[in-house]
Design an enzyme around this catalytic site. Structure first.
Site, PDB file in Angstrom:
ATOM      1  N   HIS A 229       0.838  -1.203   0.000  1.00 32.11           N
ATOM      2  CA  HIS A 229       0.000   0.000   0.000  1.00 32.11           C
ATOM      3  C   HIS A 229       0.868   1.246   0.000  1.00 32.11           C
ATOM      4  CE1 HIS A 229      -3.729  -1.946   0.678  1.00 32.11           C
ATOM      5  NE2 HIS A 229      -3.378  -2.450   1.849  1.00 32.11           N
TER       6      HIS A 229
ATOM      7  N   GLU B 139      -0.998 -15.597 -21.027  1.00 23.67           N
ATOM      8  CA  GLU B 139       0.048 -15.415 -20.016  1.00 23.67           C
ATOM      9  C   GLU B 139       0.518 -16.749 -19.442  1.00 23.67           C
ATOM     10  OE1 GLU B 139      -1.356 -12.858 -16.870  1.00 23.67           O
ATOM     11  OE2 GLU B 139      -3.312 -13.794 -16.793  1.00 23.67           O
TER      12      GLU B 139
ATOM     13  N   ASP C 108       3.478 -12.572 -16.490  1.00 23.46           N
ATOM     14  CA  ASP C 108       3.279 -13.976 -16.141  1.00 23.46           C
ATOM     15  C   ASP C 108       3.827 -14.912 -17.209  1.00 23.46           C
ATOM     16  OD1 ASP C 108       2.109 -14.130 -13.556  1.00 23.46           O
ATOM     17  OD2 ASP C 108       0.321 -13.175 -14.365  1.00 23.46           O
TER      18      ASP C 108
ATOM     19  N   CYS D 127       0.063  -6.288 -22.593  1.00 22.86           N
ATOM     20  CA  CYS D 127      -0.229  -5.417 -21.453  1.00 22.86           C
ATOM     21  C   CYS D 127       0.736  -5.667 -20.287  1.00 22.86           C
ATOM     22  CB  CYS D 127      -1.671  -5.562 -20.998  1.00 22.86           C
ATOM     23  SG  CYS D 127      -2.064  -7.215 -20.423  1.00 22.86           S
TER      24      CYS D 127
HETATM   25  C1  PEP Z   1       0.807  -9.872 -16.859  1.00 25.05           C
HETATM   26  O1  PEP Z   1       0.861 -10.964 -16.298  1.00 25.05           O
HETATM   27  O2  PEP Z   1       1.625  -9.485 -17.705  1.00 25.05           O
HETATM   28  C2  PEP Z   1      -0.282  -8.928 -16.553  1.00 25.05           C
HETATM   29  C3  PEP Z   1      -0.476  -7.840 -17.256  1.00 25.05           C
HETATM   30  O3  PEP Z   1      -1.048  -9.195 -15.488  1.00 25.05           O
HETATM   31  P1  PEP Z   1      -0.576  -9.024 -13.960  1.00 25.05           P
HETATM   32  O4  PEP Z   1       0.725  -8.290 -13.954  1.00 25.05           O
HETATM   33  O5  PEP Z   1      -1.682  -8.280 -13.331  1.00 25.05           O
HETATM   34  O6  PEP Z   1      -0.470 -10.450 -13.534  1.00 25.05           O
HETATM   35 MG    MG Z   2      -0.800 -11.729 -15.180  1.00 24.65          MG
END
Ligand code: PEP
Ligand code: MG
Length: 588
Positions: free
Chosen positions: A196, A438, A462, A509
């Site tokens: 946080h 992922e 991931d 992403c």
């Molecule tokens: C990822 O795994 O790249 C992703 C965008 O999701 P998170 O980082 O929330 O697991």
């Molecule tokens: Mg992820």
């Protein structure tokens, strides 16, 4: 005569909030420490219980004030953490336990409170669930506050001048209650990027580094220091050369930012005309200000874990509908992609597990949790669908391992659509539905999944972790976490190829999308969208504007023949240096 210069010391940690800050140190050794203990007479027991109630009451009032203060500066949910702290105090079993302890031990209230909380915290620290373990700091925070409130002299006084705070760890309420006109930045020995405290530092725009190891003992109050929130370096007694370097760097960063901002109205299109959608990853709606300021072409990833789980209150369907609708309206005319709940693993959990999982990353997380809790999942799906009537909304599923999960999700969407028709709520029947890629298995069967979805969004954070078997949050193996590993780029290529064959689009992403060294490679691998943190948008836009798609394709073909991550990285980095060297020269 040269003045005596103490020797420069450099500490390295994890940067969690960007910026360069110069200033005198204020070292704080505060922590959750034992109060004095003394015996009390039988007759004093009621009085001690009253003292306990009074300390709780003052704490509640302070927490309410802190929440208001945070709500004023950040219009997201950050302040809710203090509401959660208040809930700790309202737990009747806690009050009963401490009262009982006063009666049995016949010791002062603050010590009985301290002892009760210590036992509880020890239990929490043994839990292997990283989210719950992380929450011990919240419990320590509220406990420390209660202890301070037993005394007349309340908060530890921070200096009245501008300073860089050095502490073992900071609690969210420490961070939130700091005077931003005095606090230039902070560094902590402990802490993690997902805490946080780190989230608040970013929300409040305070440069910060965590995980610096033993720095408190080395940091003398009033010693000069420089905090580099870009690289994670904290320099005590900087030499004249270092100071000059950082002054120049700070000026350069400022100028570079201003120059990049000038490009914000330009489309993110390569020199030879290939348009790559540049969108943003967000967790809080207030981040949309920055997203819109930087002219993102939509939200490529709205992570819903913080929104749904952080406040520890169940979000009603009406609340969810309102939030997603606001997102849709504020992102309009662009697409806002809402990721359904991705709980577990290193993230927040939906519910306390009866037993800690031996391998949380391979356990009950992401879409697995949602599919095991269809009623809860459908509340989110219906809320997203309702929001789709107010803007351009997409949804995507995290942690997909294969086709069956996607089909099950789609069947649930269909059920939800029928329910909305029955209740007369409008929705967009053609809203885009995507799968996150992922897990390597999903990339390997991307051809099959592509037939069922409108887009892919590659979660490289991931995908790298699972391809290379490298825990993304374990520092011991951090050097093995290589986004340019040949296996990773081959999986990305399989995904973009499968998408093209099926006539759907692919975005990235994960954090890799913002690594400017790798932009030439990603563009060449054929991605259609890059979704990055709001602060990364200007840099990625400049990179895209400077690249030639055809050359990137040639580079990607060559990269796919290379055998090591170092070779792939170097190939892409040299193209990045040639195209926009000013942006990447400082990196790595
Ligand atoms: C990822 O795994 O790249 C992703 C965008 O999701 P998170 O980082 O929330 O697991
Ligand atoms: Mg992820």
């Amino acid at each position: 005569m040269a003045k005596v210069q103490k020797e420069e010391r450099v500490f390295h940690g994890s940067p969690v909030s960007r910026g360069i800050a110069f200033g005198p140190i204020h070292a704080s050794a505060r922590g959750f420490s034992a109060p004095d203990v003394y015996a009390i007479e039988e007759e004093a027991i009621p009085l001690e219980k009253e003292r306990l109630q009074a300390a709780f009451e003052v704490t509640r009032q302070q927490l309410a004030q802190l929440k208001n203060r945070i709500d004023e500066v950040a219009d997201g949910d950050e302040g809710l953490v203090f509401e959660a702290h208040g809930m700790v105090l309202d737990d009747p079993s806690l009050q009963k336990k401490v009262a009982q302890s006063i009666e049995e031990r016949k010791q002062n209230a603050e010590f009985c409170f301290y002892a009760t909380m210590q036992t509880f915290l020890e239990g929490m620290r043994r839990i292997s669930d990283p989210y719950l373990r992380e929450r011990t700091i919240d419990i320590e925070d509220v406990s420390q506050r209660v202890l301070r409130n037993f005394q007349a002299d309340l908060d530890a006084i921070l200096p009245d001048h501008q300073h860089l705070l050095v502490a073992h760890d900071l609690t969210p309420s420490d961070t939130a209650s700091m005077d931003r006109t005095k606090l230039l930045g902070f560094v902590t020995e402990a802490g993690s990027v997902n805490s946080h405290t780190a989230i608040l530092a970013r929300a409040l725009g305070i440069p910060a580094i965590v995980g610096l190891g033993n720095v408190v003992l080395e940091a003398t109050t009033l010693a000069p220091a420089i905090l580099d929130g870009y690289s994670g370096k904290f320099i005590i007694y900087p030499s004249e050369t270092t100071t000059a370097y950082y002054q120049a760097l700070a000026a350069k960063k400022k100028e570079a930012r201003e120059n990049l901002e000038k490009l914000r109205d330009q489309e993110s299109t390569t020199i030879d005309g290939r348009h790559i959608t540049l969108s943003a990853n967000i967790e809080f709606l207030h981040e949309l200000d920055l997203v819109n300021e930087n002219r993102a072409e939509g939200v490529g990833l709205f992570r819903t874990e913080f929104y749904l789980l952080e406040s520890r209150k169940t979000r009603s369907e009406a609340d969810q509908t309102a939030t997603y609708t606001e997102l849709a309206k504020r992102t309009n005319p662009h697409l806002a992609i809402i990721r359904t709940l991705d709980s577990g693993g290193d993230k927040l959990s939906t519910e306390p597990l009866t037993e800690p999982e031996p391998n949380p990353f391979l356990g009950w997380r992401g879409i697995r949790v949602s599919l095991d809790r269809p009623q809860f999942f459908k509340e989110q799906l219906r809320s997203i669908l309702r929001a789709s009537a107010h803007g351009k909304v997409g949804m995507m599923f995290p942690f997909i391992s294969g086709l069956t999960e996607v089909r099950t999700c789609k069947a649930l969407i269909k059920e939800c659509m029928a329910e909305l028709e029955e209740e007369g709520s409008p929705y967009d029947p053609s809203l885009q539905v995507g799968a996150m890629i992922e897990i390597p298995s999903a990339a390997l069967v991307a051809d099959e999944i592509a037939k069922e979805v409108d887009f892919f969004s590659i979660g490289t954070n991931d995908l790298i972790q699972y391809s290379l078997a490298v825990d993304r949050i374990n520092n011991n193996v951090a050097k093995l976490y290589r986004s340019s590993h040949p296996s990773v780029i081959r999986l990305i290529k399989m995904t973009t190829d499968a998408a093209k064959r099926a006539g759907i689009w692919t975005g990235i992403c994960g954090e890799m999308a913002a690594d400017l060294n790798l932009t030439p490679l990603l563009v060449g691998l054929g991605v259609d969208e890059l979704s990055v943190g709001p602060r990364e948008l200007p840099g990625v836009r400049k990179a895209l504007l400077s690249l030639d798609y055809v050359k990137c394709q040639q580079l990607a073909s060559e990269a796919l023949t290379l055998a090591t991550s170092a070779e792939v990285f170097e190939l892409s980095r040299s193209a990045a240096l040639a195209a926009y060297g000013d942006l990447v020269a400082e990196g790595e």
